[in-house]
Design a protein around this motif. Sequence first.
Motif, mmCIF file in Angstrom:
data_model
loop_
_atom_site.group_PDB
_atom_site.id
_atom_site.type_symbol
_atom_site.label_atom_id
_atom_site.label_comp_id
_atom_site.label_asym_id
_atom_site.label_seq_id
_atom_site.Cartn_x
_atom_site.Cartn_y
_atom_site.Cartn_z
ATOM 1 N N PHE A 72 56.852 15.432 -27.614
ATOM 2 C CA PHE A 72 56.846 14.928 -28.982
ATOM 3 C C PHE A 72 56.401 16.047 -29.933
ATOM 4 C CE2 PHE A 72 52.934 13.595 -26.801
ATOM 5 C CZ PHE A 72 51.982 14.286 -27.525
ATOM 6 N N SER A 73 56.848 15.933 -31.158
ATOM 7 C CA SER A 73 56.508 16.938 -32.163
ATOM 8 C C SER A 73 55.234 16.527 -32.887
ATOM 9 C CB SER A 73 57.655 17.093 -33.156
ATOM 10 O OG SER A 73 57.858 15.879 -33.866
ATOM 11 N N LEU A 74 54.740 17.416 -33.733
ATOM 12 C CA LEU A 74 53.547 17.137 -34.523
ATOM 13 C C LEU A 74 53.786 15.944 -35.435
ATOM 14 C CD1 LEU A 74 51.263 19.721 -36.239
ATOM 15 C CD2 LEU A 74 52.154 17.832 -37.573
ATOM 16 N N ASN A 75 54.930 15.938 -36.114
ATOM 17 C CA ASN A 75 55.221 14.833 -37.022
ATOM 18 C C ASN A 75 55.390 13.508 -36.275
ATOM 19 O OD1 ASN A 75 55.146 16.421 -39.323
ATOM 20 N ND2 ASN A 75 57.329 16.931 -39.219
ATOM 21 N N ALA A 76 56.054 13.549 -35.084
ATOM 22 C CA ALA A 76 56.246 12.310 -34.332
ATOM 23 C C ALA A 76 54.911 11.713 -33.933
ATOM 24 C CB ALA A 76 57.107 12.578 -33.106
ATOM 25 N N LEU A 77 53.966 12.545 -33.509
ATOM 26 C CA LEU A 77 52.655 12.040 -33.094
ATOM 27 C C LEU A 77 51.892 11.446 -34.272
ATOM 28 C CD1 LEU A 77 50.364 11.727 -31.030
ATOM 29 C CD2 LEU A 77 49.679 14.081 -31.556
ATOM 30 N N THR A 78 51.811 12.193 -35.327
ATOM 31 C CA THR A 78 51.012 11.722 -36.463
ATOM 32 C C THR A 78 51.649 10.505 -37.129
ATOM 33 O OG1 THR A 78 52.129 13.339 -37.889
ATOM 34 C CG2 THR A 78 50.023 13.993 -36.885
ATOM 35 N N GLN A 79 52.972 10.457 -37.208
ATOM 36 C CA GLN A 79 53.624 9.289 -37.804
ATOM 37 C C GLN A 79 53.456 8.041 -36.940
ATOM 38 O OE1 GLN A 79 57.693 10.366 -38.576
ATOM 39 N NE2 GLN A 79 57.170 11.881 -40.156
ATOM 40 N N THR A 80 53.478 8.202 -35.621
ATOM 41 C CA THR A 80 53.281 7.049 -34.734
ATOM 42 C C THR A 80 51.867 6.495 -34.891
ATOM 43 O OG1 THR A 80 54.865 7.961 -33.149
ATOM 44 C CG2 THR A 80 53.362 6.267 -32.340
ATOM 45 N N VAL A 81 50.870 7.378 -34.923
ATOM 46 C CA VAL A 81 49.489 6.920 -35.101
ATOM 47 C C VAL A 81 49.322 6.286 -36.477
ATOM 48 C CG1 VAL A 81 47.092 7.692 -35.271
ATOM 49 C CG2 VAL A 81 48.577 8.611 -33.478
ATOM 50 N N TYR B 174 42.280 12.619 -39.287
ATOM 51 C CA TYR B 174 41.691 11.665 -38.359
ATOM 52 C C TYR B 174 40.507 12.286 -37.639
ATOM 53 C CZ TYR B 174 46.065 9.115 -39.009
ATOM 54 O OH TYR B 174 47.132 8.444 -39.560
ATOM 55 N N THR B 175 39.570 11.433 -37.272
ATOM 56 C CA THR B 175 38.462 11.845 -36.410
ATOM 57 C C THR B 175 38.903 11.643 -34.971
ATOM 58 O OG1 THR B 175 36.835 11.155 -38.065
ATOM 59 C CG2 THR B 175 36.061 11.450 -35.786
ATOM 60 N N PHE C 214 43.659 4.048 -29.490
ATOM 61 C CA PHE C 214 43.687 4.848 -28.268
ATOM 62 C C PHE C 214 45.032 5.586 -28.204
ATOM 63 C CE2 PHE C 214 41.138 1.162 -26.284
ATOM 64 C CZ PHE C 214 39.955 1.666 -26.810
ATOM 65 N N VAL C 215 44.994 6.892 -27.961
ATOM 66 C CA VAL C 215 46.188 7.680 -27.662
ATOM 67 C C VAL C 215 45.990 8.231 -26.254
ATOM 68 C CG1 VAL C 215 47.635 9.639 -28.292
ATOM 69 C CG2 VAL C 215 46.544 8.269 -30.088
ATOM 70 N N THR C 216 46.761 7.735 -25.306
ATOM 71 C CA THR C 216 46.502 8.065 -23.907
ATOM 72 C C THR C 216 47.788 8.370 -23.151
ATOM 73 O OG1 THR C 216 45.613 7.190 -21.819
ATOM 74 C CG2 THR C 216 46.544 5.596 -23.340
ATOM 75 N N VAL D 126 39.429 6.636 -36.463
ATOM 76 C CA VAL D 126 38.877 7.297 -35.283
ATOM 77 C C VAL D 126 39.876 7.129 -34.136
ATOM 78 C CG1 VAL D 126 36.964 7.391 -33.646
ATOM 79 C CG2 VAL D 126 36.532 6.826 -36.049
ATOM 80 N N VAL D 127 40.272 8.244 -33.566
ATOM 81 C CA VAL D 127 41.263 8.261 -32.485
ATOM 82 C C VAL D 127 40.592 8.732 -31.214
ATOM 83 C CG1 VAL D 127 43.468 9.186 -31.689
ATOM 84 C CG2 VAL D 127 43.099 8.768 -34.137
ATOM 85 N N LEU D 128 40.740 7.934 -30.128
ATOM 86 C CA LEU D 128 40.281 8.366 -28.815
ATOM 87 C C LEU D 128 41.489 8.923 -28.067
ATOM 88 C CD1 LEU D 128 38.257 8.661 -26.534
ATOM 89 C CD2 LEU D 128 38.652 6.264 -25.931
ATOM 90 N N LEU D 129 41.509 10.229 -27.863
ATOM 91 C CA LEU D 129 42.621 10.927 -27.232
ATOM 92 C C LEU D 129 42.284 11.172 -25.760
ATOM 93 C CD1 LEU D 129 45.330 12.477 -27.359
ATOM 94 C CD2 LEU D 129 44.026 14.492 -28.092
#
Length: 778
Positions: A758-767, A678-679, A703-705, A655-658
């Motif tokens: 950031f790119s789509l891959n950079a965000l998802t890989q970091t999370v 991810y939720t 948390f992604v903020t 679960v990700v809180l954006l």
Amino acid sequence: MPTDQSVPTPAAIRPFQLTLIWKIFLTAGLCCLIAVFVPSVFLRFALVICAAILALLGAAVAVRQRLLGGRTKRLDMTAQQLLSHDVDNAFLTDDNCNITYANPVAIARFGECAGQSLCDILADMLANPEGVLQRLVRRVANGGASKEDIVTRAGHFRLSVSSIARDRMLWRLDDLGELGGGAGRSPEQIPLPLLNTSANGTIAHLNDAARALIGSRPKTVGEVIEDLPLRSGQAHTLRLANGRTRAIVVVVEAKHGGRDVFILPDAVIDAAPRQLEAEWDAIEDLPVPLLKIGANGDVLASNREARQLLHLDDTDGSRMADILDGLGRPMNDWLSEAAEGRGGHASQFLRGRGNNQDTFVQVTLNIAGGSDDRHLIAVLNDVTELKTLEAQFVQSQKMQAIGQLAGGVAHDFNNLLTAISGHCDLLLLRHDEGDQNYGDLIQIHQNANRAASLVGQLLAFSRKQNLQPEVIDLRDTLSDLTHLLNRLVGEKVTLRLHHDPALAQIKADKRQLEQVLMNLVVNARDAMSGAGEIKVTTENLTLKSQMVRDRAVVPPGDYVVVKVIDEGHGIPPDKLTKIFEPFWTTKRTSEGTGLGLSTAYGIVKQTGGYIFVDSDPGVGTQFSLLFPSYDLPVANAVPIKPESPKIAPVAVDGVVLLVEDEAPVRAFASRALRLRGYTVLEADCAEAALDLLEDRDLHVDIFVTDVIMPGLDGPTWVRQALLDRPETRVVFVSGYAEDAFSDAETPIPNSVFLPKPFSLNALTQTVHAQLQEEALSA
């Protein structure tokens, strides 16, 4: 000389010592006389012994006095021989300031002085000679010597005193040879009324012209001038013996806090007696710049100080508009208003014209002359240094404002680029290379990356970019960069590298440092019109003391210097102060953006270094980069036994809180995370995120903020949330540098930073990496 003779002894001690000798011998005689009549043998013997001891003591004191007297005589003879050839007034006195000797120069000036008091000699020169002498004697008692500068009728003098024996002091009266304001003549030789005043307003001396004007001997400036405080170059009301009048007063700061107050003769209206009807030539030597100006703008006369200030040989036939500029309206209009009394006494800051543009003066105008000869007196004050400091301050404020603007624009632009490139990534997921729209999407993606590099230059100038510092050897960096630099400079330009064999290491971002070197080399190539030689040298530099250059102060220490030297046309001096400004360039519109040197400046300063430029038009330019050397030893790597990797399940259903205030960025990030399984819970501000977390049953893995948001910023609300959820992982995203929000705060645990765009891959890989790390540590 013995220490006990460095402090004067009061003269009253000497007669007391002479009397004591007789008292000692008298007491000894009485003891002998009493012993004759005392019946006790023991007591008689004791009295005889006491008498003998007293007699010996008296003899010792008498011998000591005789020796001291002989030594004083010898010292007097030696001092007199030395002072007889002295070119200044010199006196020998006792402790009561009674003169025992005066050298020939003093005798020629004051007459026979021996036997007189020094106070009597200086009575005609000082208003309170007793107070001055007592003050100097007290200082001598503490330090052995003292001096004081004084103003006399004949000019400025220095009175000094030193102790040369217990009862001898040496006084010197040295002629400083100049008036306090620098006029170079004694007050009596100046036909202008002159008041020499102290710092507290006490009048130390009036010259003859001032006494004739005032008609009395005032003690303070307030007794002469009513409307205090004094304003140099402006009219004041004078109290004279026959009434009040208005006159222009010029104040010149003298030494030690004093002031010389001049009263301009032709600025006195209806003053009597008329001894003040002097010609303008009387103020030729006045130590303040003055101009006599007609109402039509013609310069009628000037004194020496004004011509020196304005760098003019003479002002005959000149007009104010030909000499000074910068009023903002016609010069003659201002002069006409002042001549008619409509301009007040407001000063104007003007600058020179022609070759004198670097000179700034403050001009104060006053009306002078009668109805048939109405003219203006302009009092000039050199404010070149003040205006230079003001320009530097304005420049620093402008650079700071541009830096803040660049950082703010870059931050907002990064949000737009994140949304553009992010949604482009989402579209590329649904289009393969065979699709007709694939090429257009790739073009959008590539141009977004180019825009991101331009934003990076803005952030580099504002020193808010993301740096990844590492310990590097500049020799290796330049060697790796040589091939690319040779391609940049072309075939007609020779690139030569020279390194110090023992070059120290530095800590910097290698990629950004390469960008700085490429910018400097490209500028050097353009300055040489494509032909010549560019030298890149490196060397060690050790500063034993701080180095002050331009407006930078380089502290002492060890540095590594990189120099980029070209043989181009150079940079004119008037443009050197602008070369680091963003968007300022001498190139045509299609040839440069004006961000090359500003980017280099920002990167070097953010790294902790310094950048300087030296240029000689027609010869070439040298850029010098100073980086602090990094001499910490690198520990040898300890061999680690290989371990079998732990296999942990990948949490794709976390679960990700954006939290993101920019709707396009939040929409892209939310879709990208949901596509990876991810939720996602969304919040457009920190306050909304905290409201969501008030539900204790709500489970959140990460948390992604954003960092910078209206209201509470990212680190602030995350710290509040972690009080109840301490194990939650955090990903901070921002268009600013990572250290822009963490300098004054402790790091947040279990957090990472992801720069925008950031790119789509950079965000998802970091999370994914954050959640996987949590799973491995569980």
